[in-house]
Write a protein that holds these residues in place. Sequence first.
Motif, PDB file in Angstrom:
ATOM      1  N   ILE A 195      -4.719  -9.078   3.395  1.00 32.98           N
ATOM      2  CA  ILE A 195      -5.981  -8.727   3.996  1.00 32.98           C
ATOM      3  C   ILE A 195      -7.056  -9.913   4.056  1.00 32.98           C
ATOM      4  O   ILE A 195      -7.459 -10.144   2.953  1.00 32.98           O
ATOM      5  N   LYS A 200     -15.338  -5.459   5.973  1.00 33.54           N
ATOM      6  CA  LYS A 200     -14.978  -4.160   5.265  1.00 33.54           C
ATOM      7  C   LYS A 200     -14.298  -3.054   6.074  1.00 33.54           C
ATOM      8  O   LYS A 200     -14.553  -2.730   7.184  1.00 33.54           O
ATOM      9  N   LEU A 201     -12.869  -2.570   5.461  1.00 35.59           N
ATOM     10  CA  LEU A 201     -12.331  -1.625   6.173  1.00 35.59           C
ATOM     11  C   LEU A 201     -12.971  -0.168   6.102  1.00 35.59           C
ATOM     12  O   LEU A 201     -13.468  -0.055   5.084  1.00 35.59           O
ATOM     13  N   ASP A 204      -8.603   2.772   4.597  1.00 33.16           N
ATOM     14  CA  ASP A 204      -7.585   1.919   3.996  1.00 33.16           C
ATOM     15  C   ASP A 204      -6.941   2.893   2.928  1.00 33.16           C
ATOM     16  O   ASP A 204      -7.185   3.391   1.879  1.00 33.16           O
ATOM     17  N   GLU A 205      -5.793   3.448   3.629  1.00 29.70           N
ATOM     18  CA  GLU A 205      -4.832   4.486   2.778  1.00 29.70           C
ATOM     19  C   GLU A 205      -3.304   4.177   2.756  1.00 29.70           C
ATOM     20  O   GLU A 205      -2.730   3.237   3.384  1.00 29.70           O
ATOM     21  N   SER A 206      -2.997   4.628   1.676  1.00 26.22           N
ATOM     22  CA  SER A 206      -1.412   4.242   1.495  1.00 26.22           C
ATOM     23  C   SER A 206      -0.895   5.288   0.543  1.00 26.22           C
ATOM     24  O   SER A 206      -1.584   6.232  -0.184  1.00 26.22           O
ATOM     25  N   TYR A 229      -4.745   1.542   8.418  1.00 24.31           N
ATOM     26  CA  TYR A 229      -6.005   0.535   8.145  1.00 24.31           C
ATOM     27  C   TYR A 229      -6.764   0.730   9.414  1.00 24.31           C
ATOM     28  O   TYR A 229      -6.310   0.975  10.530  1.00 24.31           O
ATOM     29  N   ILE A 254      -4.690  -8.508   9.113  1.00 21.88           N
ATOM     30  CA  ILE A 254      -3.842  -8.097   8.159  1.00 21.88           C
ATOM     31  C   ILE A 254      -2.490  -8.747   8.362  1.00 21.88           C
ATOM     32  O   ILE A 254      -2.025  -8.756   9.800  1.00 21.88           O
TER      33      ILE A 254
END
Length: 659
Positions: A195, A200-201, A204-206, A229, A254
Amino acid sequence: MYKIIYLSLFVVTMFFSVNQILAQEKPEFGTILKSESEFTFYEKDPEATGIYLSEYGHNFFDVRDNYIWLITKYHAKVKVLNMEGFKNTDIEIPLYHSKKSKEKIVNIRAVTHYNGMRIPVKAEEFYEEEVNEKWTQLKFTFPNVQEGAILEYEYEMQSPFHFNFQGWEFQTDIPKLYSEFYAEIPGNWLYNRSIIGSLKLSVDESRIISSCFKFPGLKQDSDCEALRYAMKDIPAFKDSEKYMLSANNYRSRIEFELSEYKSFYGGTDKYTKTWKAVDREFKTDGDLGVQLKKKNFFSKSVDPGLLTQGDDLTRAKNIYEFVKNHFTWNEEYGVWNDNKVKNAFDQKKGSAAEINISLINLLNAAGINVNMMLLATRNKGLPKKTHPVMTDFNYLVAKVDIGEKSYLLDATNKYMPFGMLPYHSLNYYGRVMDFDNNSYWYDIVPEKSNAIMLRAQMTIDASEKKLTGVFDLINTGYKKVVQDEVLSTTKEDSYIERLEEEISDDFHIMSHEKQLKYSDEKKLTERFNFEMENLFQGDNIYLNPFVIKFFDNNPFTASERNYPVDFGYPMKYQYVLNVKIPDGYNVKSIPENKNFSLPDNGGVLKLNVSDNKSDTLNLFFTFDLNSAHYSNAYYAGLKQFFNEAVKSQSQSLIVFEKI
């Protein structure tokens, strides 16, 4: 200076964050909201000529015709706010290809929405164009583009190259209201994830999705990591201002880099190597390691005295001068460019790699401790330090160790003094390839003494109504390199004529000479005798004391800056003037004294004019930038700093009145 975060792709299962509520549902193609139609002005960037209303990307793997394809889906809507300066009507989509395989675009469509009409791009208006041996691009142009139009397009890219997993560019040359990237990656593929940038995102997930990828003929399915993202209200990236490193260091995005592939049939291929592994490979690489073992050829091709006479430093300097004068650089960068140092030496012309590898071979032949150092030029971007990414490097130089001192050498520039790198190489650090030990990072520290200094004396003859004078122009460090090239490539008459035009129609240079007695490898002194006219107005004499201005305009014009200021090297500008007060005149007015400084000793500006009630007037001006690099927190101060310097040179006036 910039933020890069590297994460292993497969981490402990994470829950979707609270930011999930910020994710927007992707609109259907052709759907235009009322708010999008009525959008006419972006308050956060009043100068924006266009804006992305929304942008979505989706990357995943899919089995089609018993082959695993890397799929990229893309959908965007762009609003035209002002036709003047809008450059997004022509779309270019890069496509990679090898000798056997290629990426392709399917299901592409594009439409211009304007005043309730939908004007599509016709199928025959999409076309491919070859860029080079590895890249083509699919191109098209939106029709009937006018102010207020919405340009919408979507496509699917099919790629057989799993290493070419598409990243995501959050920042472009126009702002974006919303940009989202979603990916599903089976566990067989491991990618380093980067990144980049300071924004700022918003999302932001995973998370891990069980059994998401099915490969024909195998009972067990692969799990996938799902990534999402997103950013909101993304400012345009503006790189028009001066003094910055590559935009690649700062533009928010990214990146993915294939690290490891676990085959469905067993076995693992590793793509990200350690530096130890890279060091071993370099020793036998035909473009580098093998080319560095040609010292016998070079020792037989030069005068033996070049390699034997004098101490280590003397021999190193003599070899450096020889290589600079022997070769002509063909302006080619690159590291792995089919280097052939023997041919380059015989032809007296070569790439930067061939010239500097020849330099290293000769230094080795002379018994000098030298190694090759890889680096990235300023316009390339900084190399990643976490693991080897060899495509990050596009240049190489020599690192020489003599006694307790180290020197970085690049023989491509005939005017560059020993121990200084060209400006394009002043990019923080490089990787020294020490094949006898281990490679290591090494900081690039620029020359500290880089100055333009003027020493002037003036006499005004009231009876003749003209000014005569002499000034010495002294350039040091990188300023001297620039001036050396100017003097070597410009005829004397042209040089004098250009100087007179830059200064004033009333300024005439009577003579010019180099002062070799006061010059050396990193210092050049020139002396000028000159005359000036048209200073008299009525009973007064009006003199702008700055005969030569260091800069006419402030290089910083933007209201704010989100990335650092990088000059490459520290610099000093100094002007000292002694002017004799003409007989029969008094000093009526002189410029006000100034004294400004940047925080943390970042810089100093001083202007001092002294009238000691004698027959002379003395002016002293200095403008010092004590650092090569300034964070964006300094921007407002630097902008004011340069503004005061410009005002000092353009608005200073000395007035003498007749007694």
